[in-house]
Design a protein around this motif. Structure first.
Motif, PDB file in Angstrom:
ATOM      1  N   THR A 161      39.458  41.778 -88.438  1.00  0.00           N
ATOM      2  CA  THR A 161      40.207  40.730 -89.133  1.00  0.00           C
ATOM      3  C   THR A 161      39.948  39.345 -88.540  1.00  0.00           C
ATOM      4  N   CYS A 162      39.036  39.253 -87.549  1.00  0.00           N
ATOM      5  CA  CYS A 162      38.634  37.947 -87.020  1.00  0.00           C
ATOM      6  C   CYS A 162      37.213  38.073 -86.484  1.00  0.00           C
ATOM      7  N   ASN A 163      36.455  37.016 -86.617  1.00  0.00           N
ATOM      8  CA  ASN A 163      35.049  37.041 -86.224  1.00  0.00           C
ATOM      9  C   ASN A 163      34.890  36.663 -84.755  1.00  0.00           C
ATOM     10  N   VAL A 164      35.376  37.503 -83.859  1.00  0.00           N
ATOM     11  CA  VAL A 164      35.212  37.301 -82.418  1.00  0.00           C
ATOM     12  C   VAL A 164      34.610  38.560 -81.830  1.00  0.00           C
ATOM     13  N   ASP A 165      34.053  38.384 -80.626  1.00  0.00           N
ATOM     14  CA  ASP A 165      33.512  39.523 -79.904  1.00  0.00           C
ATOM     15  C   ASP A 165      34.681  40.360 -79.367  1.00  0.00           C
ATOM     16  N   ILE A 166      34.729  41.619 -79.728  1.00  0.00           N
ATOM     17  CA  ILE A 166      35.850  42.469 -79.323  1.00  0.00           C
ATOM     18  C   ILE A 166      35.933  42.579 -77.801  1.00  0.00           C
ATOM     19  N   ALA A 167      34.770  42.506 -77.155  1.00  0.00           N
ATOM     20  CA  ALA A 167      34.759  42.634 -75.700  1.00  0.00           C
ATOM     21  C   ALA A 167      35.324  41.400 -75.016  1.00  0.00           C
ATOM     22  N   THR A 168      35.493  40.288 -75.737  1.00  0.00           N
ATOM     23  CA  THR A 168      36.015  39.060 -75.170  1.00  0.00           C
ATOM     24  C   THR A 168      37.511  38.989 -75.410  1.00  0.00           C
ATOM     25  N   GLN A 169      38.309  38.711 -74.347  1.00  0.00           N
ATOM     26  CA  GLN A 169      39.750  38.625 -74.482  1.00  0.00           C
ATOM     27  C   GLN A 169      40.117  37.419 -75.331  1.00  0.00           C
ATOM     28  N   LEU A 170      40.968  37.657 -76.311  1.00  0.00           N
ATOM     29  CA  LEU A 170      41.404  36.572 -77.173  1.00  0.00           C
ATOM     30  C   LEU A 170      42.328  35.628 -76.430  1.00  0.00           C
ATOM     31  N   THR A 171      42.314  34.377 -76.837  1.00  0.00           N
ATOM     32  CA  THR A 171      43.277  33.411 -76.326  1.00  0.00           C
ATOM     33  C   THR A 171      44.265  33.098 -77.435  1.00  0.00           C
ATOM     34  N   ALA A 172      45.326  32.434 -77.035  1.00  0.00           N
ATOM     35  CA  ALA A 172      46.375  32.136 -78.013  1.00  0.00           C
ATOM     36  C   ALA A 172      45.891  31.201 -79.124  1.00  0.00           C
ATOM     37  N   SER A 173      44.844  30.434 -78.845  1.00  0.00           N
ATOM     38  CA  SER A 173      44.360  29.470 -79.834  1.00  0.00           C
ATOM     39  C   SER A 173      43.326  30.061 -80.780  1.00  0.00           C
ATOM     40  N   GLN A 174      42.897  31.277 -80.550  1.00  0.00           N
ATOM     41  CA  GLN A 174      41.899  31.904 -81.409  1.00  0.00           C
ATOM     42  C   GLN A 174      42.591  32.807 -82.434  1.00  0.00           C
ATOM     43  N   CYS A 175      42.009  32.846 -83.657  1.00  0.00           N
ATOM     44  CA  CYS A 175      42.465  33.765 -84.702  1.00  0.00           C
ATOM     45  C   CYS A 175      43.975  33.682 -84.880  1.00  0.00           C
ATOM     46  N   ASN A 176      44.509  32.459 -84.845  1.00  0.00           N
ATOM     47  CA  ASN A 176      45.952  32.284 -84.795  1.00  0.00           C
ATOM     48  C   ASN A 176      46.569  31.958 -86.147  1.00  0.00           C
ATOM     49  N   GLN A 177      45.846  32.214 -87.228  1.00  0.00           N
ATOM     50  CA  GLN A 177      46.409  32.017 -88.554  1.00  0.00           C
ATOM     51  C   GLN A 177      46.819  33.351 -89.151  1.00  0.00           C
TER      52      GLN A 177
END
Length: 775
Positions: A706-722
């Motif tokens: 549901t978001c175009n990020v690398d799964i191995a990378t820990q998300l931050t609060a500012s990413q995929c925040n919609q």
């Protein structure tokens, strides 16, 4: 044959300083002397040795000793007959040589004395030995009797009151009972007795030649070997005979001590009574007092050589009283010892013998260890931390002697503070009423919202059982929880071991909970099913449904992901509500209260089926596409908007489809024939972070992200925040819900909605093809 020597001197009445050495007979007052060869005296017993002076008749005892260990004592009996007398009949003065005579008024013959009870000859004729030295020599050789040839002094036919060799104070003819005890023996009996003594006692001596007295009734020459050992409950298996130590060991308060004691016959068999008792020193409460220990007694009258004849103490689980003891606080600094005593020491020593002592130095070695367990692993802004349990455990086996202060404190570390807080540690800090937050400041200098959850300023004594300091939840009321920061808890205790007994010496345990977003999802319009066979592949019986509950401190309710209808999984289901259990939040943290529609065949939630086939098979949308009628078909790797047409198929079999923009279906249609619907089919489907709405079916052979990020990378609060809303069926081998929206407001969720228009469009498509597919 004896020789004669002339000795000059003056008679003073009686025999004085008589000497018999090497066969020379001397009398200091004799002017005439008759002597007889020993062998000739075998046949003539009228007189043994006569010395006449002033009408005085004297008979001398011929016992004189050569005192040497391992030898028969004394030389030839210079009077008497080697074969007579042979009985216990009194001989007359005239006929003392007839057969059967054992003693006479002239008082000669073989006599047996007990060295323990009888009074023996005062001295031997050589003047060098006395009864005491004879007894000592025989006793040292292990004998209990002396057999000697006796000649009594006779004055005018009656025994003199002061005998030369034997102190005999009775009229010998008138009183036939020997004053000192013992008994007269025939020559034959004496000779047989001589033959029965050990050979090593007869070297250099020959009967009727140079034997005047000898030791008899030899005892067994035994000694007692003793052993005392100790162990404690931490040294080895308790119910075994291993792990024993001699000497002294170190133990702690609360250790249980075990002693064992053995006595063994050595060198020879024991042939007399040996008594023993348990003894000890150093204990408290009377445990090692004589009154109690000495009740552990015993004795034996015989024991074979090398046999263990006494066992006291702990053997393979069985114990003698007062040989098992658990050390107490009052024993600190003491040395507790046990040993065994016995008497006699040996065959020739009637004193007490003692084993070596087995001892334990009692040291108070303790260590206080703070511990923390926290159920919450991630805390959300506005949430709370649940399942906090802090304790202190004492390594000693009994309660601590001194008192220690303790506390549990909570504080917040900002996101900007990069600080490694050790899980455990020690430090020095003043002991004041504000010590909890002072110590927290020492551990984490940059912090906010320090709060004492528990504090014991007066101190307490800790035992080996965990002592609770704080147990419960922390609602974090009034604390600001910045994303990326940490909520930290520290439990501390002072005087934490026997080497650090100062009130300012502290040991602590720390644990921090990250402050993060925990996104939730709301599933509407259908069940959530995992583990079923789907599209191209089979099911997986390890599939599970797992979520994380959140607590809203403002509403005092729990929130989390939820399904409007059921939850079905072959493995566990936890942290996710069914039957809209979290739709408005709930005051309960118990899964049973918000899992009313969670399917299960066992007592735990989930585990509905062990075989994925039992969960049914999802329809193979990719293979059934030919049954549908599409206005628009797009084959490619991306789509960013509704392309036009009522029914749209986007497919990339063997590749991926990326959704680059919102897909909003057209509105204002008049009926089912105008109802729009989009189906996206690919191996993988990715939704970019800017997308907030997807009106489409998502069917992926592999993954949906549901978001175009690398799964191995820990998300931050500012990413995929919609917030993301998907309206349509979602089927995939793996579904990655990566949106961070809503984590800071637990009641706000991302949404997947299987709306009614999907069912209506499918029915219309079936009618176009002339039938409804049911399988």
């Amino acid at each position: 044959m004896a020789t004669i020597a002339k000795i000059t001197g003056k008679n003073t009445g009686g025999i004085k300083n008589s000497l018999f050495l090497g066969g020379v007979i001397c009398a200091p007052y004799s002017t005439e002397l008759w002597y007889y060869n020993v062998m000739r005296l075998k046949h003539k017993l009228n007189s043994l040795l006569a010395i006449r002076k002033f009408g005085l008749v004297l008979l001398l005892t011929v016992i004189f000793a050569v005192l040497s260990v391992g030898s028969v004592y004394a030389y030839v009996s210079s009077g008497g007959d080697a074969s007579k007398p042979t009985g216990n009949v009194k001989c007359t003065k005239e006929d003392h040589s007839r057969n059967g005579c054992a003693w006479s008024s002239k008082g000669w013959g073989w006599f047996k004395y007990s060295i323990e009870t009888d009074v023996g000859p005062s001295r031997s004729a050589d003047g060098a030995s006395n009864w005491a030295s004879m007894k000592s020599a025989c006793k040292n050789d292990g004998a209990t009797s002396v057999i000697a040839f006796i000649i009594l002094e006779v004055n005018n036919g009656n025994p003199n009151g002061d005998g030369v060799v034997y102190n005999y104070n009775h009229d010998y003819d008138g009183n036939r009972n020997h004053k000192s005890g013992g008994s007269w023996m025939s020559t034959e009996s004496a000779e047989n007795s001589y033959k029965n003594i050990p050979d090593d006692q007869k070297r250099g001596f020959e009967w009727a030649k140079n034997v005047a007295w000898f030791c008899y009734d030899y005892q067994a020459k035994w000694t007692v070997n003793s052993n005392t050992h100790i162990k404690y409950d931490g040294s080895d298996k308790i119910y075994s005979d291993s792990g024993w130590k001699s000497g002294t060991i170190d133990v702690e308060v609360g250790n249980t001590l075990y002693w064992k004691h053995t006595l063994q016959a050595t060198n020879d068999k024991i042939d007399k009574k040996v008594t023993w008792e348990l003894q000890g020193t150093g204990g408290t409460g009377g445990f090692f007092s004589d009154a109690q220990l000495h009740t552990n007694t015993g004795s034996t009258s015989s024991a074979a050589k090398d046999a263990t004849f006494a066992q006291l103490g702990y053997y393979s689980g069985a114990s003698t009283g007062f040989t098992v003891y658990t050390t107490q606080s009052a024993d600190v600094g003491k040395t507790l010892c046990e040993y065994v005593g016995w008497y006699p020491i040996s065959w020739n020593n009637n004193g007490w013998g003692y084993s070596t002592q087995a001892c334990a130095n009692v040291k108070y070695t303790y260590s206080l260890t703070p511990n923390q367990t926290i159920a919450t692993t991630v805390v959300n802004p506005g949430g709370k931390v649940s399942g906090i349990s802090t304790t202190v455990v004492n390594s000693a086996k009994i309660q601590q002697i001194d008192k220690s202060a303790s506390a549990t404190v909570r504080f917040v570390v900002p996101a900007t503070q990069v600080l490694n807080i050790p899980a455990t540690g020690t430090l020095t800090s003043a002991f004041t009423p504000s010590f909890p937050c002072m110590i927290a400041k020492t551990i984490a200098p940059v912090q906010t919202f320090c709060t004492r959850l528990a504090m014991d300023l007066g101190g307490r004594q800790f035992s080996s059982t965990p002592t609770s300091i704080y147990s419960g939840d922390d609602n974090l009321i009034g604390a600001s929880l910045p994303l990326g920061g940490r909520v930290c808890y520290v439990t501390m205790v002072n005087k934490y071991d026997n080497s650090n007994t100062s009130a300012s010496s502290w040991k602590y345990a720390a644990k921090c909970i990250p402050i993060k977003k925990t996104p939730s999802v709301q599933i509407l319009g259908n069940d959530v099913r995992v583990g079923s066979s789907v599209i191209y592949g089979g099911g997986r019986n390890t599939s599970k449904i797992v979520g994380t509950t959140q607590f809203g401190s403002s509403s005092n309710h729990y929130y989390g992901s939820w399904s409007e209808y059921g939850l079905i999984a072959p493995s566990t289901i936890s942290g996710v509500a069914s039957g809209s259990g979290f739709s408005n939040g709930t005051a309960s943290s118990s899964q049973a209260d918000w899992s009313k529609f969670t399917f299960a065949n066992k007592l735990t939630y989930g585990r509905f089926a062990t075989d994925p086939a039992d969960l049914g098979t999802l329809p193979s949308v990719a293979s059934d596409i030919g049954d549908f009628s599409f206005d628009t078909i797009i084959t490619g790797g991306s789509i960013g908007a509704w392309p036009g047409g009522k029914s749209v198929l986007v497919q990339n079999i063997g590749g991926a489809v990326t959704i680059t923009g919102n897909i909003d279906k057209p509105t204002g249609y008049a009926g089912l024939a105008d109802m729009p619907q989009m189906i996206i089919v690919a191996d993988d489907i990715v939704i970019n972070s800017n997308v907030t709405n997807v009106d489409a079916w998502l069917v992926a052979k592999n993954t949906i992200k549901t978001c175009n990020v690398d799964i191995a990378t820990q998300l931050t609060a500012s990413q995929c925040n919609q917030q993301l809303r998907i309206n349509g069926p979602v089927m995939a081998n793996k579904l990655f819900l990566l949106r961070t929206f809503g984590a800071d407001s637990p009641a706000t969720l991302n949404i997947i909605d299987l709306r009614a228009d999907t069912y209506m469009w499918v029915r219309y498509q079936a009618e176009l093809t002339g039938g409804l597919r049911t399988a």
